[in-house]
Structure formats: C-alpha cells, structure tokens
Write a protein that holds these residues in place. Structure first.
Motif, short mmCIF file in Angstrom:
data_model
loop_
_atom_site.label_atom_id
_atom_site.label_comp_id
_atom_site.label_asym_id
_atom_site.label_seq_id
_atom_site.Cartn_x
_atom_site.Cartn_y
_atom_site.Cartn_z
N PHE A 38 -2.03 -2.17 11.91
CA PHE A 38 -2.65 -3.45 11.59
C PHE A 38 -2.63 -3.71 10.08
O PHE A 38 -2.30 -4.82 9.64
CB PHE A 38 -4.08 -3.49 12.11
CG PHE A 38 -4.82 -4.75 11.78
CD1 PHE A 38 -4.53 -5.92 12.43
CD2 PHE A 38 -5.81 -4.75 10.80
CE1 PHE A 38 -5.22 -7.10 12.12
CE2 PHE A 38 -6.50 -5.91 10.49
CZ PHE A 38 -6.19 -7.09 11.15
N ILE A 39 -3.00 -2.71 9.30
CA ILE A 39 -3.00 -2.87 7.84
C ILE A 39 -1.59 -3.12 7.32
O ILE A 39 -1.36 -3.94 6.43
CB ILE A 39 -3.63 -1.64 7.16
CG1 ILE A 39 -5.11 -1.55 7.52
CG2 ILE A 39 -3.47 -1.71 5.65
CD1 ILE A 39 -5.94 -2.73 7.08
N ARG A 40 -0.62 -2.45 7.91
CA ARG A 40 0.77 -2.68 7.50
C ARG A 40 1.18 -4.11 7.81
O ARG A 40 1.85 -4.77 7.01
CB ARG A 40 1.70 -1.69 8.21
CG ARG A 40 3.14 -1.76 7.72
CD ARG A 40 4.01 -0.75 8.43
NE ARG A 40 4.20 -1.10 9.84
CZ ARG A 40 4.99 -0.42 10.68
NH1 ARG A 40 5.63 0.65 10.24
NH2 ARG A 40 5.11 -0.79 11.94
N ALA A 41 0.79 -4.60 8.99
CA ALA A 41 1.12 -5.98 9.34
C ALA A 41 0.43 -6.98 8.42
O ALA A 41 0.95 -8.07 8.17
CB ALA A 41 0.72 -6.25 10.80
N GLU A 42 -0.74 -6.61 7.89
CA GLU A 42 -1.47 -7.49 6.98
C GLU A 42 -0.96 -7.40 5.55
O GLU A 42 -1.45 -8.11 4.67
CB GLU A 42 -2.96 -7.13 7.01
CG GLU A 42 -3.66 -7.45 8.32
CD GLU A 42 -3.88 -8.93 8.50
OE1 GLU A 42 -4.57 -9.55 7.68
OE2 GLU A 42 -3.32 -9.49 9.47
N GLY A 43 -0.01 -6.50 5.31
CA GLY A 43 0.53 -6.35 3.96
C GLY A 43 -0.25 -5.40 3.09
O GLY A 43 -0.03 -5.35 1.87
N GLY A 44 -1.16 -4.61 3.69
CA GLY A 44 -1.93 -3.65 2.91
C GLY A 44 -1.17 -2.36 2.67
O GLY A 44 -0.04 -2.18 3.16
N THR A 45 -1.79 -1.46 1.95
CA THR A 45 -1.16 -0.20 1.60
C THR A 45 -1.54 0.90 2.59
O THR A 45 -2.55 0.80 3.30
CB THR A 45 -1.58 0.25 0.19
OG1 THR A 45 -3.00 0.53 0.20
CG2 THR A 45 -1.28 -0.83 -0.84
N TYR A 46 -0.75 1.96 2.61
CA TYR A 46 -1.07 3.10 3.46
C TYR A 46 -2.35 3.79 2.98
O TYR A 46 -3.09 4.37 3.78
CB TYR A 46 0.10 4.09 3.48
CG TYR A 46 1.24 3.64 4.36
CD1 TYR A 46 1.14 3.69 5.74
CD2 TYR A 46 2.42 3.15 3.81
CE1 TYR A 46 2.18 3.26 6.56
CE2 TYR A 46 3.47 2.73 4.61
CZ TYR A 46 3.34 2.78 5.98
OH TYR A 46 4.37 2.37 6.79
N SER A 47 -2.60 3.73 1.68
CA SER A 47 -3.84 4.33 1.16
C SER A 47 -5.05 3.62 1.73
O SER A 47 -6.04 4.26 2.12
CB SER A 47 -3.85 4.25 -0.38
OG SER A 47 -2.81 5.02 -0.93
N LEU A 48 -4.99 2.29 1.79
CA LEU A 48 -6.10 1.53 2.36
C LEU A 48 -6.24 1.84 3.84
O LEU A 48 -7.36 2.03 4.34
CB LEU A 48 -5.86 0.04 2.16
CG LEU A 48 -6.90 -0.90 2.80
CD1 LEU A 48 -8.29 -0.62 2.26
CD2 LEU A 48 -6.51 -2.36 2.58
N ALA A 49 -5.12 1.91 4.55
CA ALA A 49 -5.17 2.23 5.98
C ALA A 49 -5.78 3.60 6.21
O ALA A 49 -6.62 3.79 7.11
CB ALA A 49 -3.77 2.18 6.57
N GLY A 50 -5.38 4.57 5.37
CA GLY A 50 -5.94 5.91 5.51
C GLY A 50 -7.42 5.94 5.22
O GLY A 50 -8.19 6.64 5.90
N ALA A 51 -7.86 5.18 4.22
CA ALA A 51 -9.29 5.15 3.88
C ALA A 51 -10.11 4.53 5.00
O ALA A 51 -11.18 5.04 5.36
CB ALA A 51 -9.49 4.36 2.58
N LEU A 52 -9.61 3.44 5.59
CA LEU A 52 -10.33 2.80 6.69
C LEU A 52 -10.38 3.71 7.92
O LEU A 52 -11.41 3.81 8.59
CB LEU A 52 -9.67 1.47 7.04
CG LEU A 52 -9.85 0.35 6.03
CD1 LEU A 52 -8.92 -0.82 6.35
CD2 LEU A 52 -11.30 -0.12 5.99
N ALA A 53 -9.26 4.38 8.21
CA ALA A 53 -9.24 5.31 9.34
C ALA A 53 -10.19 6.47 9.09
O ALA A 53 -10.85 6.96 10.02
CB ALA A 53 -7.82 5.82 9.58
N ALA A 54 -10.29 6.92 7.84
CA ALA A 54 -11.20 8.02 7.51
C ALA A 54 -12.65 7.60 7.70
O ALA A 54 -13.48 8.38 8.19
CB ALA A 54 -10.96 8.48 6.07
#
Length: 419
Positions: A38-54
């Motif tokens: 979802f974050i990738r589709a929104e144009g976000g970074t993998y760091s942000l995706a990892g932080a939200l998943a954490a």
C-alpha cells in the motif's frame, strides 16, 4: 496419518472453529506485506512502510495478552468481535487516509494492531471442550500449528492477488472485512458462546505468576529469535545465489518442512510428559539449524532450509500442551496469548539482531544465529526443568479441567479474592 486429523475435524464444531479462526487471523498474517504494498502504491518509502508495520507489530504484541485476559474475564463474544471490528476500522482509516496526515497513519496502525482479537489463544482454550476423547488434544494442537503455517503461506498470496485484481487499498479493506467475518463465525458458535473461564485468583500478573509458564516463554523467545534471523540471512544468501526467486524458495521450504513435521508429529500418540518431549524437540530443532552456515548451492540450501523447519511446528504444538498444564486457573486464553506475543517479539528481535550480524560477517554468520538461539532455548529448558516438571511448590494445589484435560494439578494462590 490423516485418520487422526479427520477424526478431529469430524467432531462437532471443530472444522468451523478452526476455519473461522484462520480466516479471522488473515488481517494479522497479511498486515506486513499489505502495508508495504500500500505504501509503495502511495509513493512512500520502504522505510516508512517498515516503520508503520513495526508499529502494528508492537501494538499487536502488547494487545494480545491484554485482550486475552479480558476474554478470560468476560467471555469470547464480548471481547473478540468488538476487538475485530475496532481493528478493522483502524486499518480502514489507514486505507482511506493514507499517509497524510502521517500521525493519523501511525495512530490507525497502532489501533489496528492493539485490537487484533486473540483468536489463536481463544481456539486453544476451546479445544478441550470440543474434543471429548482423551489423547486428541495434542493432535488438535499439531493440526492447529500446521494450519497456521498454511495461513501464513496462503495469506501473502491472497494479498498479491487482491492487489493484482483491484488495488493495494482494496486488499487492506477486503482482507479486514474477511477477518471480521471469520471472528463472527467463531464467536456465534455454541462452544464459543458457552465457554467460560474458571474463576481466577485476583493477581495483577495474571498468567505470568506461573513459574512454569515463565520458563516456557523464556525458551520460546529464543525459538522466535531463531526463526526471525533465518529470514534475514536468507535474503543475503539469495542476493548471491539467484535473487528473489531463491529467497521465495527458501521461505517456502521452511514452511513446507514445518508442515511435514507438524503433520507427522500430530499423527501419533505420545507417551510421557510434554515438558520432557519439548526438550528433545528443541534439541533436534537446534541441531537442524547447524548445517545452514555451510551455504551450499541453491537446491541443496533449499533442502537444508526445509530440514530446519521440520521440528518447528512440533515444538509449537508441544508448547501448547505445556501452556495448558501450567496456566493458572482462569487464565488459559491469556496464557496462550502470551506465548504468541513472546514468539512474535522473539522473531522481531532475531530479525533486528541478524541484520548487523549479516552486515558484519555475511550470510554465513547470519545463519549461525538460529543455531545459537536454538541452543540457548534448550539451555533455558534444561535449567528450568524442575520448574517445568511440576507446579510451583508452596501453593495450594487445585484441579482444573479448564486448563488440563488430563487433570494435572496446578498451583493456586490461597487468596479468596476473585478477579
């Protein structure tokens, strides 16, 4: 081998409870990959995706034992279904709002993780009331562990299918709606509505006042670390031996090994106390981790990874029995939830530890971490053998059919206060 499992599934309500629990846990099993996509589709970074998943993972680890205690106090329907709805609403807010504003994204992920219903612990609390034949419980726990492996294999595939057919946002929404329906299927069933925890002694530690349970949790923290570290080391190995396809094969082999081991383990009856059996299983688990640092070619490495997974599901199934025997009266759902939380935290610690090890010494050193963690887990079990072998001394002993269908004695505090 299948006869024992078929007999359990033919028991009234068994198939419904198992299926409903697995479906209800889909949002939890797919959260990490769904958030990343979802974050990738929104144009976000993998760091942000990892932080939200954490954030989701930490909140989930905190919420499971707390909700488990509420289930023990108030019953399954009054806790499981509202928690599932709130968790789904949190994920829905995240799906519609995205990452703008960012604080709302973090808050919604925290709510979704914190209120994830403890369906896994709830199912294990229900098995003794559903299965009437002596000796079926260990087979049910083995089947349960195997089913979890299937869910964590199929779940990510469902996410990618939803993304391919619709969108990453739709995947988040659809899977959480399905999760609520699974929880609903469980809590409206007669066993769930009828189940009541035994009266419990008032104690702020709840299930954690059991020395035997604490010993088991200490050992399984390191089992979780072993599993978490393998996933990181496998990424480093795959980078040098074929890329993502090889990594996929390694993870599939790990799950396949667990499926095979759990199926074989649950297909036969075992004599002797499960505490002694767990020491043997953990020793075999640690031994099977030892060849991983050899890092042969991709085909041979896939076989070694499958071998490394063979004793994982049997260890988990055996641990379920021990939780059942050592959980203080009236805390069985909370106790199972603590095992889930400890294993999850251990896996996260293993992932975090393996990263620097791989960075410093390469994949071979990373694959050494599971063997060390497995050995430490065995040492914990050996050091606490006396605590695990019997209820803690000095307490008033009471018999509880809720926790131990074999009528094993367990400690009970002498206070007359009830929680």
């Amino acid at each position: 081998m299948a006869a024992g499992y078929v007999e359990i599934l033919r028991a009234r309500h068994a198939a419904r409870l198992l299926t409903g629990t697995l479906v209800g846990r889909l949002p939890n099993a797919t959260a990490a990959i769904a958030v990343v996509l979802f974050i990738r589709a929104e144009g976000g970074t993998y760091s942000l995706a990892g932080a939200l998943a954490a954030v989701y993972g930490v909140a989930n680890a905190v919420g499971q034992p707390l909700l488990g205690r509420l289930v023990d106090l108030y019953g399954q329907p009054r806790v499981q279904l509202p928690a599932a709805v709130v968790s789904a609403l949190g994920m829905s807010v995240f799906a519609f709002a995205g990452t703008d504003p960012l604080p709302l994204a973090y808050l919604s992920m925290a709510v979704a993780g914190l209120f994830t219903p403890p369906l896994e612990g709830g199912l294990r609390a229900l098995w003794p009331s559903v299965l009437r034949k002596e000796g079926q419980l260990h087979t049910a726990y083995a089947m349960d562990a195997v089913a979890q492996e299937v869910m964590f294999t199929v779940g990510p595939l469902l996410v990618t299918l939803c993304v391919a057919l619709w969108s990453a946002q739709a995947a988040l929404l659809v899977l959480n709606v399905i999760g609520v329906l699974g929880a609903l299927s469980v809590v409206v069933s007669p066993p769930s509505r009828a189940w009541r925890s035994a009266p419990r002694e008032a104690h702020w530690l709840g299930a954690l006042r059991s020395p035997g349970l604490l010993a088991l949790l200490g050992a399984f923290l390191f089992v979780g670390m072993a599993l978490g570290s393998i996933t990181v080391a496998a990424v480093s190995y795959a980078d040098d031996h074929g890329g993502d396809a090889v990594y996929g094969w390694l993870m599939a082999a790990l799950g396949l090994g667990a499926l095979f081991g759990g199926s074989v383990y649950g297909a036969r009856q075992w004599s002797g106390p499960p505490e002694r059996r767990l020491r043997v299983l953990v020793a075999l688990l640690a031994v099977c981790y030892l060849p991983l640092p050899l890092m042969p070619g991709a085909v041979a490495m896939t076989a070694l990874t499958a071998l490394a997974g063979v004793f994982l599901a049997p260890c988990i199934a055996c641990a379920f029995l021990i939780v059942d025997r050592h959980a203080p009266r009236g805390t069985v759902t909370e106790a199972f939830s603590w095992l889930v939380t400890t294993f999850t935290v251990g896996a996260s610690v293993g992932t975090g530890l393996a990263g620097p090890v791989v960075q410093w010494g390469g994949a071979a050193r990373g694959f050494a971490v599971p063997g060390v963690a497995g050995a430490v887990s065995l040492l914990v079990l050996l050091a606490t053998g006396r605590v695990l072998a019997a209820p803690a001394g000095g307490a008033v002993v009471a018999v509880s059919s809720e926790n131990d269908p074999n009528r094993a004695v367990e400690p009970r505090f002498s206070s007359g206060d009830r929680a």
